[in-house]
Design a protein around this motif. Structure first.
Motif, PDB file in Angstrom:
ATOM      1  N   ALA B  52       0.811  -1.219   0.000  1.00 59.89           N
ATOM      2  CA  ALA B  52       0.000   0.000   0.000  1.00 59.89           C
ATOM      3  C   ALA B  52       0.842   1.267   0.000  1.00 59.89           C
ATOM      4  CB  ALA B  52      -0.994   0.012   1.166  1.00 59.89           C
ATOM      5  N   GLU B  53       2.101   1.180  -0.478  1.00 54.63           N
ATOM      6  CA  GLU B  53       2.883   2.414  -0.637  1.00 54.63           C
ATOM      7  C   GLU B  53       3.779   2.391  -1.877  1.00 54.63           C
ATOM      8  OE1 GLU B  53       6.325   1.566   2.705  1.00 54.63           O
ATOM      9  OE2 GLU B  53       4.513   2.595   3.308  1.00 54.63           O
ATOM     10  N   GLY B  54       3.362   1.646  -2.889  1.00 59.40           N
ATOM     11  CA  GLY B  54       4.051   1.729  -4.172  1.00 59.40           C
ATOM     12  C   GLY B  54       5.369   0.986  -4.259  1.00 59.40           C
ATOM     13  N   GLU B  55       5.611   0.074  -3.321  1.00 55.45           N
ATOM     14  CA  GLU B  55       6.884  -0.652  -3.328  1.00 55.45           C
ATOM     15  C   GLU B  55       6.780  -2.010  -4.011  1.00 55.45           C
ATOM     16  OE1 GLU B  55       9.717   0.461  -2.078  1.00 55.45           O
ATOM     17  OE2 GLU B  55       9.151   2.096  -0.744  1.00 55.45           O
ATOM     18  N   CYS B  71      -2.612   1.728  -5.437  1.00 52.15           N
ATOM     19  CA  CYS B  71      -2.556   2.176  -4.037  1.00 52.15           C
ATOM     20  C   CYS B  71      -2.067   3.614  -3.949  1.00 52.15           C
ATOM     21  CB  CYS B  71      -1.656   1.263  -3.211  1.00 52.15           C
ATOM     22  SG  CYS B  71       0.113   1.444  -3.557  1.00 52.15           S
TER      23      CYS B  71
END
Lengths: 284, 168
Positions: B52-55, B71
């Motif tokens: 949920a943080e683009g990783e 996300c």
């Protein structure tokens, strides 16, 4: 919980930002902003989405003097642009290291600069290429060099009620070259341990942009002429270029490790930039 | 209609977007991500929620034809735009890419696979003949905790060959 506003004119966007003050945030790609919202490191009352504004500067304008980059231009569009590839190779190399394909399809170059991370990958090459920013507000526009624009970690000249609408890059001088080098633990989706961009002028004059080795991205220079073939002269110039670095120790590397690798990366970037200079332009 | 109509109040915004070719209207608070909107409001759970943080890339969808991390997009930002999720890559059955993932044994626990498939589909649409380095770069934002990367790359290579009319 923030409210979301999608204005269609620049005047409406600026009015909303002025009214919201410190509690309002412009939104373009959202690739940093949404992470901040999720972790509550950012808690704005108002998000002003700039992507539907129809009278902001065009995403990209190429002139004989350089390239003007608007707030909504994405890194994905940037890395594919033929003129940017030719004139600003260090910037393209740096942009290609940001996040991943999906991140670059959203992330904006201008907004990445406004975020002012000390480790922003695109900051060193923008500093090398003497980027200037245009900051708009209800009171009018003002401009500043990107070097003046970065004040500290996540702090810039762009204050409440203001908006960076454009970054201008002058066309590089004939016979110059640029290159970017970065050290990370993993190739994709990681932040820089150390990053550098180097610019080399026709007479060997050097300019360096550094990331993740200070509270803000740093720019230094050694004016020409510098004889890059003279090992002692080159070494002395490299020492001068990196002397402004004041890295901290953190999860990505110790201060000592960063200082040691910074010198190595700088040397590599300078030699790569020098090799990119056009021999015909250098002779003329 | 959404599954949360009983919660509708003035903090919700109506968002109309096209998902897999159909126009949908959902009511969401401004901070709801496109990822959560697709899963919870539109009812398409194929797009996975993980970091949920683009990783990690598990939530990758196509937004106006471009691969993005859903996300990192607000649902309200998708107003008027077109979204394609893994469910929408094929109207019926598996795509050739999904078949090649199965043929290559590229699916282990399977959680990252919808994101891998959407990212790979985006690559093949923008670069029909990628070399191995380009495939690895295109998928570098999609993490596989089973570390099944070799077979994922092979599946993409096989699909590219198949689409070129080769022997796959």
């Amino acid at each position: 919980m923030p409210k979301y506003y999608r204005p269609t004119t620049r005047a409406d966007a600026l009015a909303a930002l002025a009214e919201g003050g410190e509690r309002a945030r412009p939104l373009v790609g959202g690739t940093d902003l949404l992470v901040g919202l999720r972790h509550h490191t950012l808690e704005p009352d108002l998000l002003v989405d700039l992507k539907a504004v129809n009278d902001l500067p065009d995403p990209v304008v190429v002139t004989d003097e350089g390239v003007q980059i608007g707030a909504t231009w994405t890194l994905g569009e940037l890395v594919a642009h033929p003129v940017v590839q030719q004139w600003y190779p260090a910037l393209v190399e740096a942009a290609l290291t940001v996040g991943s394909v999906a991140i670059r399809n959203r992330a904006s170059l201008v907004a990445n600069s406004c975020n002012a991370s000390p480790a922003a990958d695109t900051a060193p090459p923008l500093l090398v290429h003497d980027a200037r920013v245009t900051i708009a507000s209800l009171d009018g526009d003002r401009t500043a060099s990107l070097d003046e624009f970065f004040l500290g970690p996540r702090r810039t000249l762009c204050g409440p009620g203001e908006l960076v609408t454009r970054i201008d890059l002058p066309r590089p001088a004939p016979g110059s070259g640029s290159a970017f080098r970065r050290l990370t633990r993993r190739r994709g989706v990681d932040l820089a341990t150390v990053s550098v961009a180097a610019g080399v002028a026709r007479d060997g004059g050097l300019v360096l942009g550094m990331g993740a080795v200070g509270p803000r991205p740093l720019r230094t220079e050694v004016p020409g002429p510098v004889d890059l073939a003279d090992e002692a002269a080159l070494g002395e110039a490299l020492d001068r270029l990196v002397s402004a670095a004041t890295p901290i120790s953190d999860v990505r590397g110790s201060r000592e490790y960063r200082l040691a690798t910074l010198r190595v990366l700088t040397s590599r970037a300078v030699l790569a930039a020098a090799a990119r200079r056009n021999p015909r332009e250098m002779a003329s | 209609m959404t599954t949360h109509d009983h919660l509708v109040d003035d903090t919700l915004q109506a968002v109309t977007l096209t998902v897999n070719g159909s126009e949908r209207t959902v009511a969401v608070p401004a901070h709801r991500t496109l990822l959560d909107g697709l899963r919870d409001e539109v009812g398409l759970p194929g797009t996975k929620s993980c970091c949920a943080e683009g990783e990690c890339g598990a939530c990758t969808v196509l937004l106006d034809g471009k691969a993005v991390n859903s996300c990192l997009v607000l649902c309200v930002e998708a107003e008027g735009h077109e979204v394609t999720t893994v469910e929408g890559l094929s109207a019926d059955g598996l795509t050739d890419l999904q078949e090649e993932f199965l043929n290559a044994g590229a699916v282990q626990c399977g959680f990252c696979i919808p994101g891998q498939v959407v990212s790979a589909e985006y690559l093949l649409r923008t670069n029909p003949d990628p070399d191995e380095a380009q495939i690895r770069e295109a998928l570098s934002g999609n993490l596989c905790r089973c570390a099944g990367y070799q077979r994922i790359v092979r599946a993409v290579q096989a699909t590219a060959a198949r689409r070129r009319g080769g022997d796959g």
